[in-house]
Write an enzyme that holds these catalytic residues in place. Structure first.
Site, PDB file in Angstrom:
ATOM      1  N   GLU A 178      10.953  -1.815   7.491  1.00  0.00           N
ATOM      2  CA  GLU A 178      11.437  -3.060   6.884  1.00  0.00           C
ATOM      3  C   GLU A 178      12.927  -3.294   7.138  1.00  0.00           C
ATOM      4  O   GLU A 178      13.724  -3.398   6.191  1.00  0.00           O
ATOM      5  CB  GLU A 178      11.116  -3.065   5.391  1.00  0.00           C
ATOM      6  CG  GLU A 178       9.624  -2.955   5.116  1.00  0.00           C
ATOM      7  CD  GLU A 178       9.273  -2.854   3.638  1.00  0.00           C
ATOM      8  OE1 GLU A 178      10.203  -2.910   2.804  1.00  0.00           O
ATOM      9  OE2 GLU A 178       8.075  -2.701   3.325  1.00  0.00           O
ATOM     10  N   ASN A 220       8.359  -0.718  11.589  1.00  0.00           N
ATOM     11  CA  ASN A 220       7.294  -1.209  10.712  1.00  0.00           C
ATOM     12  C   ASN A 220       7.854  -2.316   9.825  1.00  0.00           C
ATOM     13  O   ASN A 220       8.910  -2.159   9.213  1.00  0.00           O
ATOM     14  CB  ASN A 220       6.780  -0.041   9.855  1.00  0.00           C
ATOM     15  CG  ASN A 220       5.526  -0.374   9.088  1.00  0.00           C
ATOM     16  OD1 ASN A 220       4.588  -0.936   9.639  1.00  0.00           O
ATOM     17  ND2 ASN A 220       5.496  -0.012   7.810  1.00  0.00           N
ATOM     18  N   HIS A 256       0.128  -7.006   4.308  1.00  0.00           N
ATOM     19  CA  HIS A 256      -0.110  -7.145   2.865  1.00  0.00           C
ATOM     20  C   HIS A 256      -0.399  -8.622   2.592  1.00  0.00           C
ATOM     21  O   HIS A 256       0.515  -9.417   2.360  1.00  0.00           O
ATOM     22  CB  HIS A 256       1.098  -6.665   2.067  1.00  0.00           C
ATOM     23  CG  HIS A 256       1.370  -5.203   2.214  1.00  0.00           C
ATOM     24  ND1 HIS A 256       0.459  -4.244   1.821  1.00  0.00           N
ATOM     25  CD2 HIS A 256       2.438  -4.528   2.715  1.00  0.00           C
ATOM     26  CE1 HIS A 256       0.960  -3.041   2.058  1.00  0.00           C
ATOM     27  NE2 HIS A 256       2.143  -3.189   2.615  1.00  0.00           N
ATOM     28  N   GLU A 284      -0.616  -1.458   7.183  1.00  0.00           N
ATOM     29  CA  GLU A 284      -0.700  -1.298   5.720  1.00  0.00           C
ATOM     30  C   GLU A 284      -1.592  -2.382   5.128  1.00  0.00           C
ATOM     31  O   GLU A 284      -1.200  -3.093   4.210  1.00  0.00           O
ATOM     32  CB  GLU A 284       0.701  -1.352   5.090  1.00  0.00           C
ATOM     33  CG  GLU A 284       1.674  -0.334   5.644  1.00  0.00           C
ATOM     34  CD  GLU A 284       3.033  -0.341   4.940  1.00  0.00           C
ATOM     35  OE1 GLU A 284       3.119  -0.897   3.816  1.00  0.00           O
ATOM     36  OE2 GLU A 284       3.997   0.206   5.498  1.00  0.00           O
ATOM     37  N   ASP A 286      -3.972  -4.680   3.121  1.00  0.00           N
ATOM     38  CA  ASP A 286      -4.704  -4.974   1.890  1.00  0.00           C
ATOM     39  C   ASP A 286      -4.744  -6.489   1.728  1.00  0.00           C
ATOM     40  O   ASP A 286      -3.922  -7.214   2.282  1.00  0.00           O
ATOM     41  CB  ASP A 286      -4.116  -4.284   0.651  1.00  0.00           C
ATOM     42  CG  ASP A 286      -2.604  -4.431   0.519  1.00  0.00           C
ATOM     43  OD1 ASP A 286      -2.079  -5.540   0.748  1.00  0.00           O
ATOM     44  OD2 ASP A 286      -1.934  -3.430   0.191  1.00  0.00           O
TER      45      ASP A 286
END
Length: 367
Positions: A178, A220, A256, A284, A286
């Protein structure tokens, strides 16, 4: 009665009938033996893998999951979900600074060792997460008054310890996590940026490569999956790094997502980076749903998970998809996004949800 002839006694004979019966029995034994030889592998032969791991490997991608240390070491149902459905694991928190080096030069390997040991026992790959991040830093690091030289030394000590311990066992790392502002295209003014300047990213990647030349090194980031200024800024950053010969191997698209807002053009944006020769991954995944999770939303979520996996399969050098958590019981979503829930393919009781069928459907299709 079948007639008088059936009541007559005949002495035993060893003639043609007995020989025929023995021959039939021998043939039966031979046939059964042949069937068992095919059906039952020898002890040294590995049993074929089935289900999602088999499908993912057939496509040449990883299907990964983020794991937490406590349930991974104490909960057999949690363990079974991991081993039966995924090909790789990422330590959700155990490899972050505050856990690995809570005090300077005092390292705690209990969490990372548990993850790596579990993976090796079960034939799973391990992705390392993460080396530089603005969150979950120990107070001694975050509150230190560092010169550039001192901070570089701290960074080298940490990398040499972490990468060195798992060299050859953890084969890919999120070196930079990030680096951009949450909702903008500018680099985040984190500790590393403030002390080392914006070139800290190139320095960290080069240092990690020096310590473990075989590891795949990643940047990432979230919010780059659907295009826009942040995606463009990431593209400019990695293009500059590659032009300068900085060791960078891939970009992680965190994924996300909010239900109903999974970008339809995800593959297009990942392809921009793979066209540079980089690996890409959905790192990641979801998809959070507003509470309460209704059946229609769960069915639509199934299509969203299928779409994400299918996007990876469509992109050259997309090496995998990792979901961020084993079950809804262990998801970070309710704490960080109140009013949302049910973001993962398994519910709070480890029962599979339609989202798992969505991933299976995507992986079941032929190339």
């Amino acid at each position: 009665m079948r007639g008088a002839a059936s009541t007559r006694w005949h002495p035993p004979t060893r003639g043609r009938g007995a020989l025929l019966t023995a021959g039939v029995l021998c043939m039966v034994v031979l046939v059964v033996s042949a069937i068992l030889a095919v059906a039952l592998p020898h002890p040294e032969q590995e049993q074929p893998t089935r289900g999602l791991p088999h499908l993912a490997r057939a496509h040449g991608i990883d299907l990964g999951v983020a794991v937490a240390v406590n349930p991974l070491t104490h909960d057999t149902r949690y363990q079974s979900v991991v081993t039966e459905n995924y090909t790789s694991v990422t330590a959700e928190n155990a490899m972050k600074w505050e856990h690995v080096q809570p005090e300077r030069s005092r390292f705690d390997w209990s969490g990372p060792d548990a993850v790596v040991d579990f993976a090796e026992r079960n034939g799973l790959d391990v992705h390392g997460h993460t080396l530089l991040w603005h969150n979950q830093q120990p107070s001694w690091l975050a509150q230190g008054d560092w010169s550039a030289q001192e901070l570089r030394q701290v960074l080298r000590e940490h990398m040499e310890a972490l990468l060195g311990r798992y060299q050859g066992r953890v084969t890919s790392w999120d070196v930079i996590n990030e680096p951009f502002q949450d909702h903008g295209p500018r680099l985040r003014e984190n500790l590393w940026y403030q002390v080392l300047g914006e070139d800290y990213i190139a320095e960290a990647l080069s240092m990690a490569h020096e310590i473990d030349p075989e590891a795949e090194l990643y940047i990432n980031e979230f919010g780059i999956e659907g295009g826009g200024a942040k995606t463009d800024a990431m593209y400019s950053l990695v293009t500059d790094l590659l032009d300068r010969g900085v060791p960078l191997h891939g970009v992680g698209f965190q994924g996300h997502f909010v239900h109903g807002n999974v970008p339809q053009d995800l593959a297009e944006h990942m392809r921009r980076f793979s066209d540079l020769g980089l690996e890409v991954t959905v790192s990641e995944l979801d998809v959070r749903i507003p509470q309460p999770p209704r059946e229609q939303a769960l069915r639509q979520q199934e299509q969203e998970y299928q779409h994400v996996v299918q996007a990876c399969l469509e992109v050259p050098r997309c090496v995998g998809v990792s979901v961020w958590g084993v079950s809804d019981q262990h998801s970070w979503i309710p704490e960080w996004f109140p009013g949302y829930t049910a973001a993962l393919p398994f519910d709070e009781d480890y029962e599979p949800k339609p989202a798992l069928d969505g991933m299976t459907e995507a992986l079941s299709r032929r190339r």
